[in-house]
Design an enzyme around this catalytic site. Structure first.
Site, PDB file in Angstrom:
ATOM      1  N   GLY A 101       8.398 -31.257  30.571  1.00  0.00           N
ATOM      2  CA  GLY A 101       9.089 -32.331  29.871  1.00  0.00           C
ATOM      3  C   GLY A 101       8.761 -32.359  28.397  1.00  0.00           C
ATOM      4  N   ASP A 102       7.495 -32.106  28.071  1.00  0.00           N
ATOM      5  CA  ASP A 102       7.088 -32.054  26.659  1.00  0.00           C
ATOM      6  C   ASP A 102       7.744 -30.876  25.946  1.00  0.00           C
ATOM      7  OD1 ASP A 102       5.447 -34.251  27.065  1.00  0.00           O
ATOM      8  OD2 ASP A 102       3.698 -33.018  27.551  1.00  0.00           O
ATOM      9  N   THR A 129       3.650 -28.648  34.708  1.00  0.00           N
ATOM     10  CA  THR A 129       2.897 -29.342  33.667  1.00  0.00           C
ATOM     11  C   THR A 129       3.425 -28.970  32.283  1.00  0.00           C
ATOM     12  OG1 THR A 129       0.906 -29.238  35.045  1.00  0.00           O
ATOM     13  CG2 THR A 129       0.595 -29.791  32.733  1.00  0.00           C
ATOM     14  N   GLY A 176      -0.142 -23.952  33.114  1.00  0.00           N
ATOM     15  CA  GLY A 176      -0.794 -24.609  31.986  1.00  0.00           C
ATOM     16  C   GLY A 176       0.189 -25.409  31.159  1.00  0.00           C
ATOM     17  N   ASN A 214       1.403 -31.232  22.910  1.00  0.00           N
ATOM     18  CA  ASN A 214       2.344 -30.339  23.587  1.00  0.00           C
ATOM     19  C   ASN A 214       3.698 -30.323  22.887  1.00  0.00           C
ATOM     20  OD1 ASN A 214       0.379 -29.952  25.544  1.00  0.00           O
ATOM     21  ND2 ASN A 214       1.352 -31.255  27.068  1.00  0.00           N
ATOM     22  N   ARG A 231       5.133 -20.404  34.018  1.00  0.00           N
ATOM     23  CA  ARG A 231       3.773 -20.090  33.569  1.00  0.00           C
ATOM     24  C   ARG A 231       2.866 -21.267  33.903  1.00  0.00           C
ATOM     25  NH1 ARG A 231       5.835 -18.526  27.414  1.00  0.00           N
ATOM     26  NH2 ARG A 231       7.041 -16.671  27.997  1.00  0.00           N
ATOM     27  N   GLY A 243       1.513 -35.534  22.905  1.00  0.00           N
ATOM     28  CA  GLY A 243       1.819 -35.367  21.493  1.00  0.00           C
ATOM     29  C   GLY A 243       1.597 -33.950  21.025  1.00  0.00           C
TER      30      GLY A 243
END
EC number: 2.7.1.15
Length: 313
Positions: A250-251, A247, A286, A43, A284, A41
């Protein structure tokens, strides 16, 4: 311009890299330890805000130091946190294992479980207006997510649902979903369809719309994404980049797409921008720290060939 209102999880991510993923019972040495803001949420809210749209986040954090740090980080990214409440629970946490651009994630939901339907509906009543974008995922309690989608739809918001982590969707909920945005694994799990561009698959994906949603967006990782609606069957090719950490990609995609929709863009324009934002984020390390600003995405699109969606028929 409309707003984006995100209902979703807020976590602190603890991430470490290794040469490969550990086997069961195995201990590996790792490096590049990162502790940074995450949660699907949060992200997605950051991705929307950095794309230049007023974005509210509805959620909960704990009274611990992580909760204070997350609130400050989101506010610094431009997210409106007036509907982020502090509870006595511990702040949600995600443990992320990274290897060669891929990841494995374990989540402790913590304060995110405190987001009840009543809490969410009250927050929506305070900040949302008709034609705003309502964006949610499945890291919050199921009853809260489902009832909030229906609440937003009933109040004439445009509902964007990212069914991740994947779980079953009750059939009656689909009619309250305007855009269902999911990845290949989620598409297989929900509809038993392996998304490809061949004619039988595109026909099967089009039939999925009979469940009630208006539009289906299926992300295909490094291959690109598909847009399926009653008007379009489009494929948007991905940008070629050297990924170091997927990571939050997708968000980033769904948050950036929602922001473009709030600006009045057509869905095909929104996914083209979102493809660039997601590609840039993978270069990047994170979650939230990797999410680009609108200016960075536009510069990236100038430097790379703009990948406009093409018809699948």
């Amino acid at each position: 311009m409309s707003k984006v209102v995100v209902l979703g999880s807020i976590n602190m991510d603890v991430s470490i890299e290794s040469d490969r993923m550990p086997l069961e019972g195995e201990t590996l040495s790792g490096d590049n330890l990162l502790i940074n803001a995450g949660g699907k949420g949060a992200n997605q809210a950051v991705a929307s805000a950095r794309a230049g749209v007023h974005t509210h986040l509805i959620g909960c954090v704990g009274t611990d130091s992580f909760g204070k740090e997350l609130r400050a980080s989101m506010a610094q990214s431009g997210v409106d946190i007036q509907e982020v409440t502090t509870t006595t629970s511990t702040t949600g946490m995600a443990i992320v294992l990274r290897s060669h651009g891929n990841n494995r994630i374990i989540i402790n939901h913590g304060a995110n479980e405190s987001v009840t339907p009543q809490f969410a509906h009250a927050a929506l009543s305070r900040v949302a207006q008709p034609h705003d974008i309502f964006l949610t995922q499945f890291e919050s309690p199921a009853q809260t997510v489902e009832s909030s989608i229906e609440f937003a739809h009933a109040h004439d918001m445009i509902t964007v649902v990212n069914p991740s982590p994947v779980r079953s969707i009750k059939p009656s909920l689909y009619k309250s979903i305007d855009i269902l945005c999911l990845n290949e694994t989620e598409c297989m799990s929900l509809f038993d369809i392996n998304p490809t561009m061949d004619a039988p698959t595109m026909c099967a994906l089009t039939k999925v719309l009979q469940l009630g949603m208006k539009t289906l967006v299926v992300t295909l990782g490094a291959a690109g994404c598909l847009l399926v609606s009653h008007q379009h069957q489009l494929f948007a090719p991905a940008y070629s980049v050297k990924a170091v950490d997927s990571t939050g990609a997708g968000d980033t995609f769904v948050g950036a797409m929602s922001a473009c929709l709030a600006k009045g863009a057509h869905t095909e324009q929104a996914i083209a921008f979102a493809q660039a934002a997601a590609a840039l984020s993978t270069t990047r390390v994170g979650a939230q720290v990797s999410i680009p600003t609108c200016e960075e995405v536009e510069a990236f699109r100038i430097q790379h060939k703009v990948n406009e969606p093409i018809s699948c028929v």
